[in-house]
Structures are given as structure tokens and as C-alpha cells.
Design an enzyme around this catalytic site. Structure first.
Site, short mmCIF file in Angstrom:
data_model
loop_
_atom_site.label_atom_id
_atom_site.label_comp_id
_atom_site.label_asym_id
_atom_site.label_seq_id
_atom_site.Cartn_x
_atom_site.Cartn_y
_atom_site.Cartn_z
N SER A 107 -4.32 3.23 -6.90
CA SER A 107 -4.17 4.04 -5.69
C SER A 107 -3.75 5.44 -6.13
CB SER A 107 -3.10 3.42 -4.78
OG SER A 107 -2.91 4.22 -3.63
N GLN B 249 -2.41 4.09 3.56
CA GLN B 249 -2.96 2.80 3.95
C GLN B 249 -2.94 1.82 2.78
OE1 GLN B 249 -3.82 2.20 7.24
NE2 GLN B 249 -2.88 4.22 7.42
N GLU B 250 -3.26 2.34 1.60
CA GLU B 250 -3.27 1.49 0.41
C GLU B 250 -1.87 0.98 0.08
OE1 GLU B 250 -7.04 3.88 -1.60
OE2 GLU B 250 -5.03 4.12 -2.42
N VAL B 251 -0.86 1.85 0.19
CA VAL B 251 0.52 1.44 -0.07
C VAL B 251 0.92 0.34 0.91
CG1 VAL B 251 2.93 2.15 0.04
CG2 VAL B 251 1.26 3.59 -1.13
#
Length: 368
Positions: free
Chosen positions: A239, A306-308
Site C-alpha cells: 500500500s 481504504q487499503e489501511v
């Protein structure tokens, strides 16, 4: 008079004719007009001379061959000699009798594969032409394998995602797919004919080079909706913010892959037309660890947030390991931006790519 198979082998199966028939077979199957032949020793040169008409009476059709030289033989010449001789049939029939196998020309091979693709609705796609060019080559497979190989390839290809702009909704285990269509769980391996041909089709359909490493094959199968094994996941999901690619993330991704890790990184994994959300979701779900390259840019991006969130969810539910890498960010800023990650040991990018790779290998349990 029709010769028996035993008589044909006795008359035409001499060791001195072996190279002649091998080259004739290759020429017929490749649709070539002729070939060059070594005349061999005195005995071989005499046998070949007789077969080709050098001793015909009253008018020889050829000059006697000299030992240790080369001569050109045409398919038409051989065919005519055989039809006028005791055999009474053409070259193709003789080759089939001697080899015990059907002779299948390149055009016929192509027709067989094209017909099977047509049956399953795959004909007409841009990748088909180059793929058929390869499948029609005589060296690609034995004549006895052509039809069953074409049928198996066509059946398997209908199960795959061949549109590079479509993300697979689910992934079928490779061994199961192989067992169903080849009767062998290893039937789609890189050294198996059907596996090689199917992978060539997948690569062509996705406009990718044919994979040469296990990682590349794994990624190619994954794009097509197949997982190579039950553990088929990415080791690390990276990420990051776009601004950090050139200076740090791209070299890091390359180094991680060279270290043997399976890396989810957008430039490796996504192709034009992919749904960003679907690709990221699948990447996060199938990754053993999340590598977060946290920089001042990282916290300004929608997708990294969003990835976190997704990685935190997977960490809580499935134990996905989170590995922060601080890039141009001190610990105080790190704590302010992400207090929930602040208690985790973070790697600093200034230690260098090699040291970061070493830390990641230890984190995922693959340190040598």
C-alpha cells in the site's frame, strides 16, 4: 498386388532409408516441397539411388548418388516413385505404415484446433491466430496427440478468464482443473503439453509475455481465474502513494520479488480496465501481510486510506501481519496520523531497500 505391412517394412524399412523417411515426414507435415539429404556411405548411397530411380531401365530418372555428398529430394518425386513401384500408394500412406501413426499436416493441425475453438465459442478473438500458428507446428506435438490435445485445450480455455479487462469472480485450484480435463492433477504443469499450450493462450489473450518463473506463472494463472495451489496468495500487499513509486516503492517491489516473495503491487498485478476496488479487495484478502509505505503523501490519498481500513480488518479477522515502513516521516508524525499503528515496530526507508527487504522477509517468516 498389395503388399502386406511386413513386406512394406522389409522393403522400405531398411536402416539406409531411416533419414530419408524422417525428413520426408517432416516435409509432408510442414507442407514443404522438399529437403536435403546426406547420401551416407556406399551401401546407403546405392540403396537411395535405387529407390530414387538411378538404376531404372532403359532410362534412369536420376543420376547415381555419390557417397558422402548431399542431394535434394522432393516430396512429389518420392510420391510418384512409390505410386509407380511395388508399394502402389503415395508417400503419405507409406509413412503412416512405417510409423504406425497418422500423418497430420500443419494445415490439418490448424483446422483441428480451430474447429475445437469454434465449438466452444472462442474463435475470432485476437489471440487465437498467433496461438494457432504455434499449435500447427509439427514439433509442437506428435500426430497422435493433436485431436485430444485440441479438445482438452478448448475445454480448459472456456473455464478461464481470457478478457484482460475482466477480474475473476472466483479462482479454481489448478490441480482440480487439470484433474478434470486431463485426468492428471499435474496435467497443467509447465512441462506438460496441454499446460504449455493453455498458458501460451492465456499469455497471448492478456498481452503478456509467456511466463518463465514460478511467480510469473502463478500470476498468469491468477489473472485467468486459477490458483496454483491451496496456499496461492500473495506474500505481501504493498500500500503506497503514487508519488513514492519512482524513488522508493518500485525498487522495493522489484527487490521483494527478486527475493522470492509473491508481491501484490499495482504495476505487476493490474492491467488497464481492471476495477481498482475489486483488484485491491482481492489483493488484501489473499495477502499474508500488508506493507504500508507511510509518507506525507500516503495520508492524503483516498485509496491508501481504504487499503489501511481493509488491512486492519484482515489483521483482526485473519491475522494478516501489518508492516509499516516510514518514508520521509518521523515517528511523531507517524503517531499523529495513525495512532493505531504506532505501537508496531516500523522500518525506516532510509536504511536502504536491501535492509527493508530483509526486515520484510523476517516479518513474513521467509528469512534465509
Amino acid at each position: 498386388m498389395t503388399l502386406s505391412n511386413a513386406d512394406v517394412h522389409k522393403m522400405y524399412g531398411k536402416p539406409s532409408y531411416e533419414e530419408l523417411w524422417d525428413k520426408a515426414l517432416n516435409a509432408v507435415e510442414s507442407n514443404r516441397a522438399g529437403f536435403t539429404l546426406k547420401t551416407g556411405d556406399v551401401h546407403t548411397a546405392n540403396d537411395l539411388s535405387g529407390l530414387l530411380g538411378a538404376f531404372d531401365q532403359p532410362t534412369p530418372t536420376r543420376r547415381k548418388l555419390r557417397p558422402g555428398t548431399r542431394t535434394t529430394v522432393t516430396v512429389a518425386e518420392l510420391d510418384t516413385r512409390l505410386r509407380r513401384g511395388k508399394f502402389g500408394n503415395g508417400l503419405r500412406e507409406l509413412l503412416e505404415t512405417l510409423t504406425g501413426q497418422p500423418v497430420v499436416t500443419t494445415a490439418e493441425r490448424r483446422e483441428i484446433f480451430a474447429a475445437e475453438l469454434t465449438k466452444v465459442g472462442l474463435a475470432g478473438h485476437p489471440w487465437v491466430g498467433p496461438w494457432l500458428d504455434h499449435c500447427q507446428k509439427p514439433r509442437c506435438m506428435q500426430s497422435t496427440e493433436v485431436r485430444v490435445t485440441a479438445q482438452r485445450c478448448a475445454a480448459i480455455l472456456t473455464r478461464l478468464v481470457l478478457n484482460p479487462h475482466t477480474y475473476p469472480e472466483e479462482h479454481t485450484p489448478l490441480e482440480s482443473l487439470a484433474d478434470i480435463y486431463t485426468g492428471d492433477s499435474a496435467g497443467l504443469g509447465p512441462r506438460r503439453l496441454v499446460g504449455q499450450l493453455v498458458m501460451r493462450a492465456v499469455s497471448s489473450a492478456h498481452s503478456k509475455p509467456i511466463p518463465t518463473t514460478t511467480y510469473e506463472r502463478w500470476l498468469s494463472w491468477l489473472r485467468a481465474g486459477v490458483i496454483m495451489d491451496d496456499q496461492s496468495t500473495w506474500d505481501v500487499f504493498i500500500s503506497h502513494a503514487h508519488e513514492d513509486k519512482i524513488g522508493f516503492v518500485r525498487p522495493l517491489a522489484t527487490a521483494l520479488r527478486e527475493a522470492g516473495l509473491r508481491v501484490w503491487y499495482d504495476e505487476y498485478t493490474m492491467v488497464p480496465g481492471d476495477s481498482i476496488r475489486e483488484s485491491i479487495d482481492k489483493g488484501i484478502q489473499r495477502s499474508q501481510a500488508g506493507l504500508l509505505v507511510m509518507s506525507p503523501y500516503f495520508f492524503r490519498k483516498f485509496w491508501t486510506k481504504q487499503e489501511v481500513n481493509g488491512l486492519f480488518s484482515m489483521a483482526a479477522g485473519q491475522g494478516t501481519r501489518l508492516i509499516p515502513v516510514l518514508h520521509g516521516l518521523d515517528h511523531e508524525e507517524f503517531t499523529r496520523h495513525s495512532p493505531m499503528l504506532a505501537d508496531r515496530y516500523a522500518i525506516r526507508s532510509e536504511v536502504g531497500v536491501d535492509a527493508v527487504v530483509d526486515g520484510v522477509l523476517r516479518a513474513v517468516g521467509k528469512h534465509s
